[in-house]
Every structure is written in structure tokens, then in C-alpha cells.
Design a protein around this motif. Structure first.
Motif, PDB file in Angstrom:
ATOM      1  N   LEU A 228      13.615   6.845   5.335  1.00  0.00           N
ATOM      2  CA  LEU A 228      14.409   6.310   4.230  1.00  0.00           C
ATOM      3  C   LEU A 228      15.282   7.394   3.608  1.00  0.00           C
ATOM      4  O   LEU A 228      16.481   7.188   3.367  1.00  0.00           O
ATOM      5  CB  LEU A 228      13.497   5.680   3.182  1.00  0.00           C
ATOM      6  N   LEU A 229      14.717   8.567   3.364  1.00  0.00           N
ATOM      7  CA  LEU A 229      15.489   9.664   2.763  1.00  0.00           C
ATOM      8  C   LEU A 229      16.582  10.165   3.704  1.00  0.00           C
ATOM      9  O   LEU A 229      17.700  10.458   3.264  1.00  0.00           O
ATOM     10  CB  LEU A 229      14.565  10.799   2.350  1.00  0.00           C
TER      11      LEU A 229
ATOM     12  N   SER B  52       1.745  11.323   1.296  1.00  0.00           N
ATOM     13  CA  SER B  52       3.048  11.335   1.966  1.00  0.00           C
ATOM     14  C   SER B  52       4.044  10.335   1.369  1.00  0.00           C
ATOM     15  O   SER B  52       5.212  10.353   1.719  1.00  0.00           O
ATOM     16  CB  SER B  52       2.876  11.014   3.451  1.00  0.00           C
ATOM     17  N   LEU B  53       3.577   9.438   0.498  1.00  0.00           N
ATOM     18  CA  LEU B  53       4.359   8.351  -0.085  1.00  0.00           C
ATOM     19  C   LEU B  53       4.816   7.325   0.954  1.00  0.00           C
ATOM     20  O   LEU B  53       5.726   6.551   0.722  1.00  0.00           O
ATOM     21  CB  LEU B  53       5.552   8.876  -0.881  1.00  0.00           C
TER      22      LEU B  53
ATOM     23  N   LEU C 223       0.843  -1.192   0.000  1.00  0.00           N
ATOM     24  CA  LEU C 223       0.000   0.000   0.000  1.00  0.00           C
ATOM     25  C   LEU C 223       0.878   1.241   0.000  1.00  0.00           C
ATOM     26  O   LEU C 223       1.875   1.302   0.727  1.00  0.00           O
ATOM     27  CB  LEU C 223      -0.899   0.000   1.237  1.00  0.00           C
ATOM     28  N   VAL C 224       0.507   2.226  -0.811  1.00  0.00           N
ATOM     29  CA  VAL C 224       1.245   3.480  -0.867  1.00  0.00           C
ATOM     30  C   VAL C 224       0.265   4.618  -0.629  1.00  0.00           C
ATOM     31  O   VAL C 224      -0.744   4.730  -1.325  1.00  0.00           O
ATOM     32  CB  VAL C 224       1.946   3.672  -2.235  1.00  0.00           C
TER      33      VAL C 224
ATOM     34  N   LEU D 206       2.304  -9.925   9.055  1.00  0.00           N
ATOM     35  CA  LEU D 206       3.479  -9.052   9.146  1.00  0.00           C
ATOM     36  C   LEU D 206       3.155  -7.717   8.508  1.00  0.00           C
ATOM     37  O   LEU D 206       2.520  -7.661   7.449  1.00  0.00           O
ATOM     38  CB  LEU D 206       4.664  -9.665   8.403  1.00  0.00           C
ATOM     39  N   LEU D 207       3.608  -6.645   9.137  1.00  0.00           N
ATOM     40  CA  LEU D 207       3.421  -5.303   8.603  1.00  0.00           C
ATOM     41  C   LEU D 207       4.746  -4.561   8.693  1.00  0.00           C
ATOM     42  O   LEU D 207       5.290  -4.382   9.793  1.00  0.00           O
ATOM     43  CB  LEU D 207       2.350  -4.539   9.385  1.00  0.00           C
ATOM     44  N   LEU D 208       5.298  -4.186   7.553  1.00  0.00           N
ATOM     45  CA  LEU D 208       6.502  -3.356   7.500  1.00  0.00           C
ATOM     46  C   LEU D 208       6.066  -1.960   7.109  1.00  0.00           C
ATOM     47  O   LEU D 208       5.498  -1.758   6.029  1.00  0.00           O
ATOM     48  CB  LEU D 208       7.509  -3.910   6.487  1.00  0.00           C
ATOM     49  N   ASP D 209       6.319  -1.003   7.989  1.00  0.00           N
ATOM     50  CA  ASP D 209       5.920   0.381   7.760  1.00  0.00           C
ATOM     51  C   ASP D 209       7.134   1.159   7.266  1.00  0.00           C
ATOM     52  O   ASP D 209       8.133   1.284   7.982  1.00  0.00           O
ATOM     53  CB  ASP D 209       5.384   0.984   9.059  1.00  0.00           C
TER      54      ASP D 209
END
Length: 185
Positions: free
Chosen positions: A67-68, A35-36, A30-31, A58-61
């Protein structure tokens, strides 16, 4: 070039799950357009219990600001420098059991699970009791949740933060499968 290949990490996550005895049932990416921010969701269950009473979600947020910021810090390093371990993505593991008329004693379950998760995988045990009407018996849904910070520095170095996580997840899932048979349905 990006410092982290998030899609590649998610592929490794699924591969590790399969190597540790899980069956990948479903995956969603999901994007959020404003906010991306990204969410990678993976539904698993123990391979030995397809259609059984234990599911693992599992959920990776992926926060784009994290990241930036990591990539900015990474790009300022010289070739022999290691990135600081200041940037993490949260990985949330949620075990779900089917509704029961009477579930397990939550304190006993918490005490039994604590040594399995240990300090590296602290587990939260909770339940929700639902009553369709005052004359019908209630249903209890039990959830076990673990929150694990995934180090971006470890991912960029090629370290494997997943093996121990999935070993413990397998033990937790096996324990829940064994105990679910003794809980009143």
C-alpha cells in the motif's frame, strides 16, 4: 489524502456480494500490531441457501508495504498519468462444504468447475479426510479455493474488478448447491 480507501473497497466488496445474491454472514478486520498488516475476512453464503451446505469465505490481505509503495508511486504521477499496474492485494475465495462420509470425485469436480472459473478465476479443489478412530467411518471436507490479485491501480481509477468475480462466484455456488444434493452424505 490516501490513494486507496481500503475500508471503502471492502464495503464495495460486501455490497457487490449482496447484489449478486449472497448473504453476508460475518465480517472480521484483523490488524497485526507489529507489521500493521491487515486481513479483512467476510463470511458469505448464497442467499437462496441460508443454512445450506455451501459457505464462501473471502480474505483480503492488505500488506502495508504494498500500500505504501503504491501511494509513493501514485503521488509522483502528474494529473494526466495513470498508475502502473504493479501493485496488487491478494483476495482469496474459499468455498467450504460440510463434512461428508463420502465426498465427490475430486477430479470430476475439478473438471466440472474449470470452465466456470475459466482463466480469470482458476480454482483449486482439495479435500481432507478425517478419521475420529479406526472403527468409525471417515469424514471428507471439500474446499474449493480461488486466488485473485486485486489491482490497486484499478481501485484508484474507480474500475470495478468485482462484478465478473461475483458473477462467477454465484455460478460456482449454485453448481455446488445443485451437486451437493447428489453427493452421498
Amino acid at each position: 489524502m490516501a490513494a486507496i480507501d481500503v475500508a471503502g473497497f471492502v464495503a464495495d466488496l460486501k455490497s457487490h456480494a449482496i447484489d449478486h445474491g449472497f448473504h453476508v454472514h460475518d465480517e472480521r478486520h484483523l490488524v497485526e500490531t507489529y507489521s500493521l498488516r491487515q486481513a479483512w475476512e467476510i463470511d458469505l453464503h448464497p442467499e437462496a441457501a441460508c443454512g445450506g451446505p455451501v459457505d464462501l469465505h473471502l480474505l483480503l490481505d492488505v500488506d502495508p508495504r504494498t500500500l505504501l509503495a503504491f501511494e509513493d508511486a501514485f503521488n509522483t504521477l502528474s494529473e494526466d498519468e495513470e498508475p502502473a499496474d504493479d501493485f496488487h492485494f491478494p483476495l482469496v475465495l474459499t468455498w467450504q462444504l460440510p463434512p461428508m462420509h463420502r465426498g465427490p470425485d475430486l477430479l470430476r469436480l475439478t473438471i466440472d468447475l474449470a470452465p466456470i472459473g475459466g482463466m480469470s478465476l482458476p480454482l483449486e479443489v482439495s479435500a481432507t479426510d478425517t478419521f475420529a478412530s479406526a472403527t468409525e467411518p471417515g469424514e471428507r471436507r471439500v474446499n474449493i479455493v480461488a486466488r485473485v490479485p486485486i489491482s490497486l491501480a484499478a481501485i484508484s481509477r474507480g474500475d470495478d474488478p468485482l462484478c465478473d468475480l461475483f458473477e462467477k462466484s454465484t455460478v460456482i455456488s449454485t453448481f455446488l448447491l445443485e451437486q451437493a444434493e447428489s453427493w452421498p452424505g
